[in-house]
Structure formats: C-alpha cells, structure tokens
Design a protein around this motif. Structure first.
Motif, short mmCIF file in Angstrom:
data_model
loop_
_atom_site.label_atom_id
_atom_site.label_comp_id
_atom_site.label_asym_id
_atom_site.label_seq_id
_atom_site.Cartn_x
_atom_site.Cartn_y
_atom_site.Cartn_z
N GLU A 167 0.75 -1.21 0.07
CA GLU A 167 0.14 -0.12 0.13
C GLU A 167 0.76 1.17 -0.08
O GLU A 167 1.34 1.59 0.87
CB GLU A 167 -0.89 -0.03 0.98
N GLU A 168 0.76 2.00 -1.07
CA GLU A 168 1.66 3.17 -1.25
C GLU A 168 1.02 3.89 -2.58
O GLU A 168 0.45 3.63 -3.18
CB GLU A 168 3.17 2.75 -1.74
N ASP A 169 1.91 5.04 -2.78
CA ASP A 169 1.47 5.95 -3.67
C ASP A 169 1.77 5.00 -4.90
O ASP A 169 3.16 5.05 -5.08
CB ASP A 169 1.77 7.32 -3.55
N SER A 170 1.36 4.94 -5.88
CA SER A 170 1.70 4.14 -7.27
C SER A 170 2.32 4.92 -8.19
O SER A 170 3.17 4.54 -9.07
CB SER A 170 0.72 3.29 -7.62
N PHE A 171 2.41 6.20 -8.19
CA PHE A 171 2.98 7.36 -9.18
C PHE A 171 4.48 7.14 -9.16
O PHE A 171 5.16 7.16 -8.13
CB PHE A 171 2.44 8.73 -8.98
N VAL A 172 4.92 7.14 -10.50
CA VAL A 172 6.24 6.95 -10.50
C VAL A 172 6.99 8.18 -11.34
O VAL A 172 7.86 8.93 -10.84
CB VAL A 172 6.97 5.81 -11.37
N SER A 173 6.60 8.52 -12.38
CA SER A 173 7.09 9.69 -13.06
C SER A 173 5.91 10.21 -14.18
O SER A 173 4.98 9.42 -14.48
CB SER A 173 8.18 9.14 -13.64
N GLY A 174 6.25 11.23 -14.83
CA GLY A 174 5.43 11.86 -15.83
C GLY A 174 4.42 12.75 -15.50
O GLY A 174 4.45 13.24 -14.42
#
Length: 395
Positions: A167-174
């Motif tokens: 469970e975490e923020d899934s955003f990586v880039s862009g």
C-alpha cells in the motif's frame, strides 16, 4: 557479486532445456542466495555453466533464469534489449484505434520473470512480483524511458505476504492522473484507475473472451455474470445484443463501478441488473424463484474469502459449476474461466465436465481460450499460460 549455485543432477536437463524458474528442490544448497536481487550463476556439480539469473522470492520459487549465454551479463544493456524486443512485438497494438489497453511486457514470456508492464492509453503500469526484480528498477525504468514516450508511469509492488500489493502511492513519473479514465477495448470503453490499490478496473488477459461474448455468445441471451467486479463481461454482452444482464459481486464498490461502465458505453440500466450478494446465496435464491439464464459466466478469483464463504479454484470449481447448472436453461451456455496456475487446461475441462455429469446433463464444448497474443509465455514453462476459458453448451 555473482554467486555460484549447484544444480542437483536430476534437474540438470530441465535447466539445459531452458526452464526459467529457480526452485529450492533443484539446488544442492540455497546457502549462496543471501540477498534478493543478487545475481546467481547456475552450474552443474562439476562447474559447467548452465544459466544466469536473479534471486527473488515469490510464490512460484526463488528467482528467474535470465540467460543461458555465459558471456551475457545482467546489466542496463540487457534490460534495454529485452524491453526493446518486447515493444517491437506489440507495435500493431499501438496503431489500433479499437484497443488502447494491452500488455507490453509479460514476465518470463518476454525474458524477465517477475515483471509485467501494461499500457493504458499512453500510461504505463509496472508490476513487480519480488524484491529481487525490484532491485533492478532504476536500470529498468531508465532503459524503458529511452525507448518509449509516455504520459505517465505507475507501479504496483506485489510482493507483500500473501501476494498483496504494498500500500503506497503508485505514481512513479510523468504526468500524474490518479482518477479513473476511459480506455478502449474492441471498440468499447472501460474505466481504468492505476492508483487504486491492487486492481485497475478490468483484466487485460480476457480481451478476446469479452469480444467473443459481444460478437457471438451474448446475443439474444439472458446473461448472468458472477464475480462480476466492474461488469466488463456484462457491458460487452449488452452491446452485443443481450436480452438482459445480471452482474453479481460481493464487493459493494462493484455497484457504482459497474454502473459507470454501462453509462460510459451509453447502455441503459433498465435491462441490466447489478446485485451485491454472495454468489452461493444468489444461486440458491435464483433456483428457488425459478430464474433461468441462457449464458452464465463463472470467472472467480483463484482464491477468495468472505465472512460466510471461502473459495479455492483447485478444490471448489466443480461445486461452483454444480450450483450454477440448475439455473442454466436448456441450450444455455456456461462460460467457465480461471486464472489458477495449479492445474492445466485438460484438468480444468474435466473439473467443469464433472459438474455437468452430476446432473446427467448432456453438453458440448463450443470453444476454448487461453492468453492473448500480447501475453506471450515461455515454451518451457507451460504453467505461465495460466488463463483457461471454456464455453460449454447444455444440449
């Protein structure tokens, strides 16, 4: 630093032939494997090189073989080459106006077990299945950025105990876009969300099955879609001309998500019922009320548990078929589907047929499906072709 791991004599042939999964029983000792992400060199007892891979614990084993070439190193260039080859094989999908969601990298089928990458209308979702493969995430993301242009990248780390997503923020880039957005499949639209827990909204591996329901099996039929999640099968049946659909799922959130997919495709809700209920209870009530359906879709998770119900595909699928058949009308079709990798296609077909035989019902297998073209599998790893679908008619 590379570690040497000796293979037991009785398993040498398996790895010479290219088997991609490292499993404990194959090794003389697992002592050299200390840290996930560590590169190992697989050898015979005499020291002959067999393969090179990485150590990464997951439910399938201890890691994955990446190369059988002794001179090939596991580095940035290796990942760039594997990713480039996989994307090149999917070029036709990028030019499709009908489908904008598909898989671009399928684990060991594309040469790197433990990693999958999916495309959702310009966004990409990376799924990491062990700490071992995640240890290479910086090199893999850097390689991927050199060969693709994306709106944004998200990830799911799926190696918590029990296979749960961390469970975490899934955003990586862009470009960040955490809301639901529509993607196309076979000309229809479905909502996707890449930053909403374990699921994204629908399962890409069932694309060909949904299309066949729209074009053939759903037409002029009363459809019961069990374990319906966000109602994707029901949407395709309705657009294909079904008389009615009933979508059942135990999760309350399925109600609004299914409605949203119907509305997205301009489908009126009047003939498309959505029910929040436990499936066994629904089957019992439907039988009591004399309800009948012409197409019943059984696509349960491999394992599920609720307050009053637990299900294991390996143990309970035949019983599920037996519960469904009393409300399947004569000449009706049962769609039996599973993603459980613990049994093969032949065994699954026998499990389904056993349910028909209990009621002395005659049947015929109309068609079967496995993974679509964007989900390539490893030729020496048949269990990787996990999807099994049968359309069986009661005659």
């Amino acid at each position: 630093m590379e570690k040497n791991c000796q293979v037991r004599k009785n398993h040498e042939t398996k790895f010479r032939q290219g088997y991609p999964l490292l499993f404990p029983e194959a090794l003389q000792t697992t002592a050299p494997l200390q840290k996930e992400g560590q590169i190992f060199r697989l050898t015979t007892k005499s020291g002959e090189f067999l393969a090179r891979g990485y150590y990464g614990k997951q439910n399938k084993g201890l890691g994955w073989i990446l190369t059988q070439k002794e001179e090939e190193q596991i580095d940035f260039t290796f990942f760039l080459r594997k990713l480039s080859a996989a994307l090149a094989r999917r070029q036709k999908f990028y030019f499709s106006e009908e489908t904008t969601a598909f898989r671009v990298f399928n684990g060991e089928g594309d040469g790197i077990g433990g990693l999958t990458i999916d495309h959702y209308d310009g966004y990409y979702l990376f799924q990491w299945y062990s700490k071992g493969i995640y240890a290479f995430h910086e090199e893999i993301y850097r390689a991927f950025s050199q060969i693709t242009v994306s709106k944004g990248v998200y990830q799911k780390r799926r190696y918590q105990i029990g296979g749960k997503v961390i469970e975490e923020d899934s955003f990586v880039s862009g470009e960040r876009f955490d809301q639901t957005f529509p993607v196309k499949e076979s000309g229809l639209s479905l909502h996707a969300n890449l930053n909403d827990g374990a699921m994204t909204g629908f399962f890409l591996d069932q694309r060909n099955v949904r299309k066949q329901i729209m074009e053939l099996y759903g037409r002029n039929r009363r459809v019961l879609n069990t374990f319906s999640y966000t109602g994707a099968f029901s949407v395709f049946a309705a657009k294909g001309g079904s008389l009615s659909t009933t979508s059942i799922d135990l999760a309350k959130r399925s109600l609004e998500k299914t409605k949203a997919n119907f509305i997205l495709n301009d489908i009126k809700l009047e003939a498309n019922e959505i029910v929040v209920d436990e499936i066994s209870a629904y089957f019992a009530a439907a039988k009591e009320e004399g309800k009948r359906y012409d197409l019943i879709i059984l696509d349960p998770p491999s394992y599920s548990r609720s307050k009053n119900f637990s299900f294991s595909a390996q143990k309970d699928y035949t019983a599920l078929v037996e519960q469904a058949l009393p409300i399947l009308d004569k000449n009706g079709i049962l769609m039996a589907s599973t993603n459980c990798s613990l049994f093969d296609m032949k065994e699954f077909q026998e499990m389904v047929k056993k349910g028909f035989r209990k009621f002395n019902r005659k049947y015929r297998v109309l068609e079967s499906f496995q993974l679509p073209a964007d989900f390539p599998t490893h030729p020496q790893f048949p269990e990787g072709n996990y999807l099994k679908v049968f359309f069986i008619q009661h005659v």
